[in-house]
Write a protein that holds these residues in place. Structure first.
Motif, PDB file in Angstrom:
ATOM      1  N   MET A 186      41.170  36.787  61.045  1.00  0.00           N
ATOM      2  CA  MET A 186      41.268  38.253  61.080  1.00  0.00           C
ATOM      3  C   MET A 186      40.343  38.839  60.008  1.00  0.00           C
ATOM      4  O   MET A 186      40.429  38.493  58.841  1.00  0.00           O
ATOM      5  CB  MET A 186      42.718  38.665  60.794  1.00  0.00           C
ATOM      6  N   SER A 187      39.448  39.764  60.434  1.00  0.00           N
ATOM      7  CA  SER A 187      38.518  40.342  59.450  1.00  0.00           C
ATOM      8  C   SER A 187      39.220  41.457  58.679  1.00  0.00           C
ATOM      9  O   SER A 187      40.036  42.181  59.236  1.00  0.00           O
ATOM     10  CB  SER A 187      37.296  40.907  60.170  1.00  0.00           C
ATOM     11  N   ALA A 188      38.886  41.568  57.392  1.00  0.00           N
ATOM     12  CA  ALA A 188      39.539  42.571  56.557  1.00  0.00           C
ATOM     13  C   ALA A 188      38.868  43.926  56.734  1.00  0.00           C
ATOM     14  O   ALA A 188      37.644  44.025  56.756  1.00  0.00           O
ATOM     15  CB  ALA A 188      39.476  42.152  55.093  1.00  0.00           C
ATOM     16  N   VAL A 189      39.697  44.971  56.916  1.00  0.00           N
ATOM     17  CA  VAL A 189      39.163  46.335  56.919  1.00  0.00           C
ATOM     18  C   VAL A 189      38.859  46.726  55.476  1.00  0.00           C
ATOM     19  O   VAL A 189      37.810  47.296  55.166  1.00  0.00           O
ATOM     20  CB  VAL A 189      40.190  47.326  57.511  1.00  0.00           C
ATOM     21  N   LEU A 190      39.788  46.397  54.620  1.00  0.00           N
ATOM     22  CA  LEU A 190      39.684  46.818  53.221  1.00  0.00           C
ATOM     23  C   LEU A 190      39.998  45.622  52.335  1.00  0.00           C
ATOM     24  O   LEU A 190      40.952  44.883  52.603  1.00  0.00           O
ATOM     25  CB  LEU A 190      40.696  47.938  52.955  1.00  0.00           C
ATOM     26  N   GLU A 191      39.182  45.453  51.326  1.00  0.00           N
ATOM     27  CA  GLU A 191      39.438  44.320  50.443  1.00  0.00           C
ATOM     28  C   GLU A 191      39.190  44.708  48.994  1.00  0.00           C
ATOM     29  O   GLU A 191      38.154  45.303  48.678  1.00  0.00           O
ATOM     30  CB  GLU A 191      38.532  43.146  50.837  1.00  0.00           C
ATOM     31  N   LEU A 192      40.142  44.393  48.134  1.00  0.00           N
ATOM     32  CA  LEU A 192      39.972  44.618  46.707  1.00  0.00           C
ATOM     33  C   LEU A 192      39.689  43.265  46.052  1.00  0.00           C
ATOM     34  O   LEU A 192      40.428  42.306  46.280  1.00  0.00           O
ATOM     35  CB  LEU A 192      41.239  45.250  46.094  1.00  0.00           C
ATOM     36  N   ARG A 193      38.592  43.219  45.273  1.00  0.00           N
ATOM     37  CA  ARG A 193      38.201  41.942  44.660  1.00  0.00           C
ATOM     38  C   ARG A 193      38.160  42.118  43.152  1.00  0.00           C
ATOM     39  O   ARG A 193      37.238  42.713  42.607  1.00  0.00           O
ATOM     40  CB  ARG A 193      36.809  41.527  45.145  1.00  0.00           C
ATOM     41  N   GLY A 194      39.212  41.665  42.516  1.00  0.00           N
ATOM     42  CA  GLY A 194      39.239  41.684  41.048  1.00  0.00           C
ATOM     43  C   GLY A 194      39.238  43.078  40.452  1.00  0.00           C
ATOM     44  O   GLY A 194      38.673  43.312  39.384  1.00  0.00           O
ATOM     45  N   VAL A 195      39.908  44.040  41.136  1.00  0.00           N
ATOM     46  CA  VAL A 195      39.876  45.426  40.663  1.00  0.00           C
ATOM     47  C   VAL A 195      40.728  45.600  39.403  1.00  0.00           C
ATOM     48  O   VAL A 195      41.854  45.096  39.330  1.00  0.00           O
ATOM     49  CB  VAL A 195      40.361  46.380  41.771  1.00  0.00           C
ATOM     50  N   GLY A 196      40.168  46.276  38.411  1.00  0.00           N
ATOM     51  CA  GLY A 196      40.899  46.579  37.180  1.00  0.00           C
ATOM     52  C   GLY A 196      40.715  48.035  36.807  1.00  0.00           C
ATOM     53  O   GLY A 196      39.728  48.675  37.195  1.00  0.00           O
ATOM     54  N   LYS A 197      41.677  48.578  36.091  1.00  0.00           N
ATOM     55  CA  LYS A 197      41.606  49.990  35.696  1.00  0.00           C
ATOM     56  C   LYS A 197      42.425  50.189  34.425  1.00  0.00           C
ATOM     57  O   LYS A 197      43.558  49.712  34.331  1.00  0.00           O
ATOM     58  CB  LYS A 197      42.172  50.858  36.828  1.00  0.00           C
ATOM     59  N   THR A 198      41.843  50.872  33.433  1.00  0.00           N
ATOM     60  CA  THR A 198      42.618  51.208  32.237  1.00  0.00           C
ATOM     61  C   THR A 198      42.645  52.717  32.070  1.00  0.00           C
ATOM     62  O   THR A 198      41.692  53.406  32.420  1.00  0.00           O
ATOM     63  CB  THR A 198      42.006  50.595  30.958  1.00  0.00           C
ATOM     64  N   PHE A 199      43.756  53.213  31.570  1.00  0.00           N
ATOM     65  CA  PHE A 199      43.859  54.629  31.208  1.00  0.00           C
ATOM     66  C   PHE A 199      43.990  54.715  29.699  1.00  0.00           C
ATOM     67  O   PHE A 199      44.976  54.233  29.137  1.00  0.00           O
ATOM     68  CB  PHE A 199      45.092  55.283  31.861  1.00  0.00           C
ATOM     69  N   ALA A 200      42.979  55.308  29.039  1.00  0.00           N
ATOM     70  CA  ALA A 200      43.011  55.477  27.588  1.00  0.00           C
ATOM     71  C   ALA A 200      43.384  54.170  26.893  1.00  0.00           C
ATOM     72  O   ALA A 200      44.252  54.122  26.022  1.00  0.00           O
ATOM     73  CB  ALA A 200      44.000  56.591  27.206  1.00  0.00           C
ATOM     74  N   GLY A 201      42.726  53.094  27.308  1.00  0.00           N
ATOM     75  CA  GLY A 201      42.933  51.807  26.643  1.00  0.00           C
ATOM     76  C   GLY A 201      44.110  51.010  27.164  1.00  0.00           C
ATOM     77  O   GLY A 201      44.220  49.819  26.898  1.00  0.00           O
ATOM     78  N   VAL A 202      44.993  51.683  27.928  1.00  0.00           N
ATOM     79  CA  VAL A 202      46.152  50.957  28.449  1.00  0.00           C
ATOM     80  C   VAL A 202      45.817  50.441  29.844  1.00  0.00           C
ATOM     81  O   VAL A 202      45.450  51.215  30.716  1.00  0.00           O
ATOM     82  CB  VAL A 202      47.386  51.886  28.526  1.00  0.00           C
ATOM     83  N   PRO A 203      45.920  49.122  30.064  1.00  0.00           N
ATOM     84  CA  PRO A 203      45.591  48.606  31.390  1.00  0.00           C
ATOM     85  C   PRO A 203      46.599  49.083  32.426  1.00  0.00           C
ATOM     86  O   PRO A 203      47.814  48.965  32.230  1.00  0.00           O
ATOM     87  CB  PRO A 203      45.640  47.090  31.216  1.00  0.00           C
ATOM     88  N   ALA A 204      46.104  49.661  33.539  1.00  0.00           N
ATOM     89  CA  ALA A 204      46.978  50.123  34.606  1.00  0.00           C
ATOM     90  C   ALA A 204      46.922  49.158  35.783  1.00  0.00           C
ATOM     91  O   ALA A 204      47.894  49.000  36.511  1.00  0.00           O
ATOM     92  CB  ALA A 204      46.569  51.521  35.055  1.00  0.00           C
TER      93      ALA A 204
END
Lengths: 242, 223, 222
Positions: A1-19
């Motif tokens: 099954m092919s992926a419509v959407l794929e997240l690869r190693g996504v990271g996000k921090t808000f004001a230094g705090v990892p979310a």
């Protein structure tokens, strides 16, 4: 099954705090993936990173085989094909139901006025509100408003829907009508990524469930596996408190 | 560039006219010292009258307030300063200006204070009355302290407007800051005193604008 | 008492004052249109600018709003009329008043529009952007229409204040209502022209002040 959407190693921090930390997740064609986890675990941020309403700091978001562009018309075009539904509906209060759903087809997709209205009308019929096209948002119940919001996303014929706790702001008796619409969309083969607190719904409707805690996906798999045989202590205690 | 400075920020002219400007500034300050407390006092009276009066009384007061507001402040000022002498009333110029501008600004203070009083929940009245406080005591100790706090940014905003209003006094020959700047400009045939006066107004009022912003005030004052 | 309503003086004053009404209305309408347009333009720029290189623009616009809120309109008018000629800028009295009133209203209008724009829920931007609308379209079709509703009462009040401030133009010899009345008063040594002018102002502005009050209670924002 092919992926419509794929997240690869996504990271996000808000004001230094990892979310979000190193998120890997794929949603296939016609697949429904449910995100569960405590409040503040990053479910909403994860969904917003998919269409870059929140800017990921690390990793890639890949939509239909291409990385999601950083901005401009290319990003807008991806967003059109990636519908989003918000916890608080975010309907445009100055526009009626039809105008809410027809705005983006007309002004973002460039359809003619008539084509945009047709697309909006069809979308409203699909969520069971074909008879309320001229109602203003404040004249609709919460459940109806959320269905208009779903129609607003559907009118653009998206390849995937991102739903951010679509029933959390609703009175209990109105939750069912919205979940019914989501189920019928699944039967029609619409891919969906949905953050939810409705565990019973997730068990019955989701193809896979991902458990998010402190910005990390701790477990991911079929509902029976996740809900009946939780491996991590965090998931066990999360489920026991429901 | 240096020509520009010689014309608009001429140090010699500014130094020579600084005495005149300071005298003018003092008159402006005096006008403020009449208009702001006066406006607050009569405004408070207006607000209390509108709160306590029966409905028909409050309605006629609101028409009276709007009638005063329909006058451009300058028209009210000219009318009072140039009109009163025909009634054989000749107040000193500063007082005449003070009366006219106080009439104008007290209507705004009044509306703001009334909004403050109305912002207090009726339950506060009930609570105070249940403890045996009378109307006056309830207003003074319970309603006004809370109501005034709620509209503090607007009161500060109207005070800013009142200070700006005093510049109108120059038109009726009161030797305020703006008037003295005009005089000095005439004497030296150089606009530096005017620029200096404008800068003085800014130096006086910009901090107030910043303060109002800090208080979360709106620019949105009634007309 | 008769001196206040001397029919002969009133008759002599009326033609001038009548022509002054046209000047007052012309100055009021042009300055209001210019001020509101300027305020809307600046608030729009402030809402749409993105990215570090343009950020100071937003600060400049905010500073403009601050300066012209602190500056008494009459001081600005006097500087424009009496000081600008030294820089080779010769403005007629009407032009100087138009520019001064327009700049002052522009600053208030910018602030009012900006307050309206920022009070629109962030979710409205998000919803619009999530459907692929550009920032410009999201602003124009979704955010601005909601912001404008909130701005109508305060903007009406500032517009009325601008209309009343046209009386300041009498100081720079614009033949509007107050100026006309004052010149007849000087000739006749009678207060009657001033009273007539006052009556004209009440007739012009009392209905508007009442409308402004009605709008405030109707929309009730706080």
């Amino acid at each position: 099954m092919s992926a419509v959407l794929e997240l690869r190693g996504v990271g996000k921090t808000f004001a230094g705090v990892p979310a979000l930390r190193d998120i890997h997740l794929a949603v296939g064609t016609s697949e429904l993936v449910a995100l569960i986890g405590p409040s503040g675990s990053g479910k909403s941020t994860l969904l917003r990173c998919c269409n870059r309403l929140a800017e990921p700091d690390a990793g890639d978001v890949v939509f239909e085989g291409e990385p999601v562009p950083a901005g401009g018309a290319e990003l807008a075009s991806v967003r059109r094909r990636m519908g989003m539904v918000f916890q608080a509906f975010n309907l445009y209060p100055h526009l009626n139901a039809l105008e809410n759903a027809a705005l983006a087809p007309r002004r973002a997709a460039g359809l003619s006025h008539g084509e945009a209205e047709t697309a909006a009308r069809e979308a409203l019929e699909r969520v069971g509100l074909g008879d309320r096209t001229s109602a203003m948002p404040d004249g609709l119940s919460g459940g109806q408003q959320q269905r208009v919001a779903i129609a607003r996303a559907l009118a653009l014929r998206p390849r995937i829907l991102l739903l951010d706790e679509p029933t959390s702001a609703l009175d209990p008796e109105l939750v069912g009508s919205v979940l019914r619409v989501i189920r019928s969309l699944k039967e029609d083969g619409v891919a969906m990524l949905i953050a939810t607190h409705e565990i019973a719904f997730a068990r019955e409707a989701a193809d896979r469930i991902a458990f998010l805690a402190d910005g990390e996906i701790l477990e991911c798999g079929p509902p029976a596996e996740i809900l009946d045989r939780p491996r991590t202590e965090r998931l066990q205690s999360f489920l026991s408190r429901l | 560039m240096s020509e520009f400075f010689q014309t608009f920020l001429n140090p010699g002219v500014m130094a020579e006219s600084s005495g005149l400007l300071l005298r003018g500034l003092w008159v402006t300050v005096q006008a403020c010292l009449i208009v702001i407390p006066g406006g607050l006092f009569f405004g408070a009276g207006l607000a209390l009258a509108q709160t306590l009066a029966p409905a028909w009384g409050a309605r006629s007061l609101s028409w009276g307030v709007d009638l005063i507001r329909a006058f451009p402040p300058l028209v009210l000022l000219v009318l009072i300063v140039h009109g009163l002498p025909f009634l054989r009333i000749e107040p000193p110029p500063l007082l005449g200006v003070g009366i006219a501008l106080t009439i104008n600004t007290s209507t705004y203070y009044g509306e703001i204070l009334r909004a403050g009083i109305l912002s207090i929940e009726p339950t506060q009245w009930e609570a105070a009355r249940s403890t045996g406080l009378g109307t006056a005591a309830t207003l003074r100790h319970v309603i006004l302290p809370q109501g005034v706090r709620n509209v503090l940014p607007d009161l500060a905003g109207n005070t800013l407007e009142a200070v700006k209003l005093t510049s109108l006094a120059s038109v009726v020959a009161l030797p305020d800051l703006l008037r003295m700047a005009r005089v000095a400009q005439g004497v030296h045939f150089n606009p530096s005193p005017l620029i200096l006066a404008a800068v003085l107004y800014l130096a006086l009022l910009w901090p107030l604008v910043r303060l109002i912003r800090r208080m979360g005030g709106r620019a949105v004052l009634p007309a | 008492m008769r001196i206040f309503f001397d029919p002969e003086v009133l008759a002599a004053a009326w033609p001038g004052i009548r022509s002054g009404i046209g000047v007052t209305l012309g100055l009021a309408l042009t300055s209001i249109a210019a001020g509101v347009a300027l305020g809307l333009l600046l608030a729009t720029v402030r809402a749409l600018i993105r990215g570090a290189p343009l950020r100071p623009v937003g600060g400049l616009i905010a500073a403009y709003a601050d300066v012209f809120r602190a500056m008494p309109p009459l001081v600005l008018l006097v500087v424009l009329y009496f000081a600008a000629p030294f820089a080779g800028i010769e403005l007629s009295g009407f032009m100087a008043a138009f520019v001064a009133l327009g700049l002052v209203l522009g600053a208030s209008a910018e602030e009012i529009f900006w307050a309206g724009i920022t009070s629109v829920n962030r979710g409205q931007w998000e919803a619009a952007l999530s459907t692929g609308l550009s920032r410009g379209e999201a602003f124009r079709r979704v955010v601005l229409p909601q912001a404008v509703r909130l701005t109508i009462p305060p903007l009406t009040n500032r517009a009325i204040a601008t209309g009343k401030n046209t009386a300041l133009a009498s100081v720079v010899a614009v033949p509007e209502v107050l100026n006309q009345a004052a010149s007849v008063q000087a000739q006749t040594a009678s207060p009657a022209p001033l009273l007539l002018a006052a009556g004209v102002y009440v007739a012009l502005f009392l209905p508007l002040v009442r409308i402004g009050r009605w709008l405030e209670t109707r929309f009730h924002i706080r």
